[in-house]
Design an enzyme around this catalytic site. Structure first.
Site, PDB file in Angstrom:
ATOM      1  N   GLU A  65      34.852 100.624 -35.034  1.00 41.38           N
ATOM      2  CA  GLU A  65      35.756 101.986 -34.573  1.00 41.38           C
ATOM      3  C   GLU A  65      36.088 102.984 -36.402  1.00 41.38           C
ATOM      4  O   GLU A  65      36.372 103.985 -35.909  1.00 41.38           O
ATOM      5  CB  GLU A  65      36.935 101.792 -33.805  1.00 41.38           C
ATOM      6  CG  GLU A  65      37.039 101.210 -32.867  1.00 41.38           C
ATOM      7  CD  GLU A  65      37.770 100.555 -31.721  1.00 41.38           C
ATOM      8  OE1 GLU A  65      39.508 100.118 -32.385  1.00 41.38           O
ATOM      9  OE2 GLU A  65      38.226 101.548 -31.079  1.00 41.38           O
ATOM     10  N   VAL A  76      46.447 104.774 -30.362  1.00 38.09           N
ATOM     11  CA  VAL A  76      46.081 105.230 -29.983  1.00 38.09           C
ATOM     12  C   VAL A  76      47.930 106.231 -29.091  1.00 38.09           C
ATOM     13  O   VAL A  76      48.589 107.110 -28.772  1.00 38.09           O
ATOM     14  CB  VAL A  76      45.279 105.231 -27.767  1.00 38.09           C
ATOM     15  CG1 VAL A  76      43.937 104.727 -28.197  1.00 38.09           C
ATOM     16  CG2 VAL A  76      46.193 104.228 -27.077  1.00 38.09           C
ATOM     17  N   GLU A  77      48.821 104.948 -29.870  1.00 38.07           N
ATOM     18  CA  GLU A  77      50.379 105.809 -29.878  1.00 38.07           C
ATOM     19  C   GLU A  77      50.483 106.041 -30.289  1.00 38.07           C
ATOM     20  O   GLU A  77      50.991 107.478 -30.046  1.00 38.07           O
ATOM     21  CB  GLU A  77      51.417 103.976 -29.615  1.00 38.07           C
ATOM     22  CG  GLU A  77      51.196 103.345 -28.514  1.00 38.07           C
ATOM     23  CD  GLU A  77      49.834 101.906 -28.779  1.00 38.07           C
ATOM     24  OE1 GLU A  77      49.124 102.027 -28.929  1.00 38.07           O
ATOM     25  OE2 GLU A  77      50.224 101.394 -27.824  1.00 38.07           O
ATOM     26  N   LYS A 130      41.035 106.457 -23.808  1.00 38.34           N
ATOM     27  CA  LYS A 130      40.143 106.070 -24.157  1.00 38.34           C
ATOM     28  C   LYS A 130      39.277 105.286 -23.280  1.00 38.34           C
ATOM     29  O   LYS A 130      39.676 104.206 -23.119  1.00 38.34           O
ATOM     30  CB  LYS A 130      40.565 105.491 -25.371  1.00 38.34           C
ATOM     31  CG  LYS A 130      39.882 104.708 -26.509  1.00 38.34           C
ATOM     32  CD  LYS A 130      40.558 103.417 -27.304  1.00 38.34           C
ATOM     33  CE  LYS A 130      39.865 103.095 -28.961  1.00 38.34           C
ATOM     34  NZ  LYS A 130      40.543 102.097 -29.508  1.00 38.34           N
TER      35      LYS A 130
END
Ligand SMILES: Nc1nc2c(c(=O)[nH]1)N=C([C@H](O)[C@@H](O)CO)CN2
Length: 123
Positions: free
Chosen positions: A25, A76-77, A102
């Site tokens: 990623e 993502v937070e 996502k």
């Protein structure tokens, strides 16, 4: 119902960005999807039918795309929190609800993400 409940929204904003904690990623961009609800009084713009009095969603959308597209967070937070803060700092928005999805297309089709609300407490 009155102007304190007015919302300008943006849904389905797809943005390629570097996001995630695992090694692959960090190498390839993934698409995240942003849904935004922006609390703002729409009555001045509606009364005069004048974009200059409105929260211009095209400008917000462009700025969110730029901000998210340039980001390289792991969680993502973090991406949700920083994006929400940027919108509150730069635009005339009292409160917002931000959903960050996502899609993770390589993992069986499910989606993951976060939903946050930030800004002044709802009245
Ligand atoms: N609460 C969270 N859990 C996880 C996150 C995240 O951002 N917030 N991220 C990952 C990985 O990046 C995952 O998406 C890769 O498969 C795992 N859990």
């Amino acid at each position: 119902m009155d102007a304190s409940t007015d919302t300008v929204f943006i849904r389905g904003l797809e943005i390629p960005t570097l996001i995630g904690v695992v090694e692959w990623e960090r190498q390839v961009e993934q698409i995240v999807v942003i849904n935004l609800e922006l609390a703002t009084d729409i009555t001045p713009a509606a009364a005069r039918d004048d974009l200059r009095e409105a929260l211009d969603y095209s400008v917000v959308l462009r700025r969110v795309k730029e901000f998210v597209g340039a980001s390289t967070f792991q969680l993502v937070e973090t991406l949700a929190e920083r994006t929400a803060q940027m919108v509150l700092d730069e635009f005339s928005v009292r409160r917002l609800r931000l959903e960050l999805v996502k899609p993770r297309p390589n993992s069986g089709g499910h989606t993951v993400g976060v939903i946050i609300e930030r800004g002044a407490p709802a009245e």
